[in-house]
Design a protein around this motif. Structure first.
Motif, mmCIF file in Angstrom:
data_model
loop_
_atom_site.group_PDB
_atom_site.id
_atom_site.type_symbol
_atom_site.label_atom_id
_atom_site.label_comp_id
_atom_site.label_asym_id
_atom_site.label_seq_id
_atom_site.Cartn_x
_atom_site.Cartn_y
_atom_site.Cartn_z
ATOM 1 N N ALA A 108 0.820 -1.208 0.000
ATOM 2 C CA ALA A 108 0.000 0.000 0.000
ATOM 3 C C ALA A 108 0.856 1.261 0.000
ATOM 4 O O ALA A 108 0.553 2.236 -0.690
ATOM 5 C CB ALA A 108 -0.933 -0.010 1.210
ATOM 6 N N LEU A 109 1.944 1.260 0.775
ATOM 7 C CA LEU A 109 2.826 2.425 0.797
ATOM 8 C C LEU A 109 3.478 2.644 -0.563
ATOM 9 O O LEU A 109 3.646 3.784 -1.009
ATOM 10 C CB LEU A 109 3.900 2.257 1.879
ATOM 11 C CG LEU A 109 3.432 2.421 3.326
ATOM 12 C CD1 LEU A 109 4.585 2.150 4.285
ATOM 13 C CD2 LEU A 109 2.867 3.820 3.569
ATOM 14 N N CYS A 110 3.872 1.553 -1.213
ATOM 15 C CA CYS A 110 4.479 1.683 -2.549
ATOM 16 C C CYS A 110 3.487 2.277 -3.544
ATOM 17 O O CYS A 110 3.845 3.118 -4.374
ATOM 18 C CB CYS A 110 4.974 0.324 -3.042
ATOM 19 S SG CYS A 110 6.477 -0.236 -2.222
ATOM 20 N N VAL A 111 2.241 1.840 -3.474
ATOM 21 C CA VAL A 111 1.221 2.409 -4.354
ATOM 22 C C VAL A 111 0.982 3.878 -4.003
ATOM 23 O O VAL A 111 0.838 4.735 -4.885
ATOM 24 C CB VAL A 111 -0.096 1.609 -4.249
ATOM 25 C CG1 VAL A 111 -1.225 2.319 -4.967
ATOM 26 C CG2 VAL A 111 0.094 0.226 -4.835
ATOM 27 N N ALA A 287 8.476 15.746 -2.510
ATOM 28 C CA ALA A 287 9.820 15.261 -2.172
ATOM 29 C C ALA A 287 9.898 14.878 -0.699
ATOM 30 O O ALA A 287 10.520 13.867 -0.333
ATOM 31 C CB ALA A 287 10.857 16.331 -2.503
ATOM 32 N N CYS A 288 9.262 15.658 0.169
ATOM 33 C CA CYS A 288 9.252 15.342 1.602
ATOM 34 C C CYS A 288 8.507 14.035 1.869
ATOM 35 O O CYS A 288 8.967 13.194 2.654
ATOM 36 C CB CYS A 288 8.595 16.480 2.386
ATOM 37 S SG CYS A 288 9.506 18.040 2.344
ATOM 38 N N VAL A 289 7.356 13.868 1.219
ATOM 39 C CA VAL A 289 6.589 12.628 1.374
ATOM 40 C C VAL A 289 7.403 11.442 0.890
ATOM 41 O O VAL A 289 7.470 10.392 1.540
ATOM 42 C CB VAL A 289 5.259 12.712 0.596
ATOM 43 C CG1 VAL A 289 4.562 11.358 0.581
ATOM 44 C CG2 VAL A 289 4.347 13.760 1.223
ATOM 45 N N LEU A 290 8.063 11.588 -0.239
ATOM 46 C CA LEU A 290 8.872 10.512 -0.808
ATOM 47 C C LEU A 290 9.964 10.078 0.166
ATOM 48 O O LEU A 290 10.183 8.883 0.392
ATOM 49 C CB LEU A 290 9.488 10.994 -2.125
ATOM 50 C CG LEU A 290 10.109 9.940 -3.038
ATOM 51 C CD1 LEU A 290 9.061 8.960 -3.522
ATOM 52 C CD2 LEU A 290 10.800 10.609 -4.220
ATOM 53 N N LEU A 291 10.635 11.041 0.761
ATOM 54 C CA LEU A 291 11.692 10.742 1.736
ATOM 55 C C LEU A 291 11.136 9.989 2.933
ATOM 56 O O LEU A 291 11.693 8.967 3.359
ATOM 57 C CB LEU A 291 12.347 12.049 2.192
ATOM 58 C CG LEU A 291 13.332 11.937 3.356
ATOM 59 C CD1 LEU A 291 14.568 11.145 2.946
ATOM 60 C CD2 LEU A 291 13.737 13.334 3.846
ATOM 61 N N CYS A 292 10.025 10.471 3.476
ATOM 62 C CA CYS A 292 9.463 9.850 4.683
ATOM 63 C C CYS A 292 8.967 8.429 4.411
ATOM 64 O O CYS A 292 9.201 7.517 5.218
ATOM 65 C CB CYS A 292 8.319 10.711 5.229
ATOM 66 S SG CYS A 292 8.867 12.272 5.958
ATOM 67 N N VAL A 293 8.304 8.216 3.286
ATOM 68 C CA VAL A 293 7.745 6.895 2.999
ATOM 69 C C VAL A 293 8.845 5.894 2.668
ATOM 70 O O VAL A 293 8.800 4.737 3.103
ATOM 71 C CB VAL A 293 6.714 6.965 1.861
ATOM 72 C CG1 VAL A 293 6.185 5.585 1.522
ATOM 73 C CG2 VAL A 293 5.556 7.862 2.272
#
Length: 452
Positions: A108-111, A287-293
């Motif tokens: 789910a996180l990858c999606v 970009a911030c979301v990408l880093l955190c996930v």
């Protein structure tokens, strides 16, 4: 319990603390505060829910610290439940973790990452469709290649997200976009807010989502140097850092975007980004979301195979490689990683990805997760050597009471997904019976073959 095969302990306090902060600080911090604020309708209630959940989490963290120091082995909750409640309960946890819960969360996180990647880099449709699977394969390859490489990458990602989030809060303050007027009056609820009981229940569940994962450091205890010193630092410091970040970020969000302007979680990310950075705000926040996930995914892909490995070592017997699960009880001869368990975790996540059942899986695993966390802490009351810490028995009582309240809220808020999740977990009982039956039959068949 069979002794754990010899392995190199390569993770220090920074890496272990990064496990706690990395799994907790993920996609949730960008999405749930908006829904919580809109539902609660009061900054004071928002802060109270965060503080209440942090108190419960801190109580759980000191309990997990004691368990991790007593059993500094790979496997975390599986090992603790095995000692406290026996093999059957421990197997059910391992079944849930390895086959149901964590593969679903990872998928789910990858999606969930795909829209944020597309906001940064335009992707053709075919690549966007394949991207979640490629991310899972990349994470699996990193973990297959060994603890040193994967833990270094995980530590860098998860410590980077802390200054990034603090930087967002700092920019909101010094740029003048945040205003205290949006936080006042602190205690008065906005018109149109949800009924108080429903609002608190929903916000508590959302806060549990956000804090979820603080317990993961116990799963990699077998890879930690000097666990008696390192694990208490990891659990306690990790929870305190997460609490501080969540409070700062939540109030910064509301100080920038007034509660009455919040429409929904997804739109809120765009609203906040545009308010702080103008037309490029969506890209900056993406970009911030990408880093955190990615940091959270890295923790998942490291921690979960360790549960499968510990379960396989237990069920395989003293030999460590016999029985139906013996193949997952082996370490890679070169990399020292639980390579077969990594392959299983990656394969299960890819299977869930193909099924597309992300929302359903995320909905029905939460109740079972809360129950198993409570059972894990309850093992302290069944310990052969009594706990003599200053916080005992207050901390486990606080955690068990908080978990009980949360479980009731879940049953009231989402009864059918909760009960369905419990049913899926209990389905592990016939699976275990079949595995044990196969394990008993195999020696008999081998003896018959020798006689013939």
């Amino acid at each position: 319990m069979s002794p754990e095969p010899s392995r190199s302990r390569q993770m220090g306090a920074w890496a272990a603390t990064a496990v706690v902060t990395g799994e907790a600080i993920s996609l949730g911090i960008f999405l749930t505060p908006a829904g919580m604020a809109r539902s609660l309708g009061s900054p004071a209630l928002l802060g109270a829910v965060w503080c209440g959940m942090s108190l419960i989490t801190l109580a759980g963290a000191v309990c997990f610290t004691e368990l991790a120091v007593r059993f500094p082995q790979t496997g975390g909750e599986y090992i603790y439940l095995r000692h406290g409640f026996g093999r059957r309960v421990a197997f059910l946890y391992g079944w849930m973790a390895a086959v149901v819960m964590y593969p679903g969360v990872a998928a789910a996180l990858c999606v969930g990452l795909v829209p944020y990647v597309q906001a940064l880099v335009p992707l053709p449709g075919w690549l966007a469709a394949w991207l979640p699977g490629l991310i899972l394969l990349g994470l699996g390859a990193l973990n297959y290649a060994g603890t040193r490489l994967s833990s270094g990458f995980m530590t860098a990602l998860n410590w980077l997200k802390v200054p990034v989030l603090v930087g967002l809060v700092g920019w909101a303050l010094i740029s003048g976009h945040a205003t205290l007027a949006n936080l006042t009056p602190l205690t008065l609820r906005l018109a149109g807010s949800d009924p108080l009981t429903d609002a608190i229940a929903g916000a508590a569940i959302s806060a549990f989502f956000c804090f979820g994962g603080w317990w993961e450091a116990g799963k990699i205890a077998g890879d930690v140097r000097n666990p008696r010193r390192t694990l208490p630092i990891a659990f306690t410091a990790g929870v305190l850092i997460v609490t501080a970040i969540y409070l700062l970020v939540s109030f910064a969000f509301v100080a920038v975007v007034p509660m009455e302007q919040i429409q929904n979680n997804t739109a809120f990310v765009a609203q906040f980004g545009q308010a702080l950075f103008g037309s490029e705000g969506g890209r900056v926040l993406s970009a911030c979301v990408l880093l955190c996930v990615l940091g959270g995914l890295m923790v998942l892909s490291m921690a979960v195979p360790r549960v499968t490995y510990a379960l396989a070592c237990e069920e395989a017997g003293a030999g460590g490689s016999t029985g139906p699960l013996g193949v997952f009880a082996r370490l890679h001869p070169r990399f020292g990683s639980p390579s077969n368990a990594v392959l299983l975790q990656t394969g299960m996540a890819l299977a869930v990805l193909a099924l597309g059942a992300f929302d359903r899986i995320l909905a029905f695993i939460i109740f079972s997760a809360v129950v198993f966390l409570a059972l894990t802490v309850a093992t302290l009351f069944r310990a052969a050597d009594p706990v003599t810490r200053w916080w005992f028995p207050l901390a486990p009582i606080v955690f068990l009471a908080g978990s009980g309240i949360l479980a009731v809220m879940l049953l009231m808020h989402s009864p059918w997904p909760s009960l369905l999740g419990a049913g899926v977990v209990l389905a592990g009982l016939p699976v275990r019976w079949l595995l044990l039956r196969k394990r008993r039959i195999a020696p008999a068949l081998a003896a018959e073959t020798e006689l013939s």
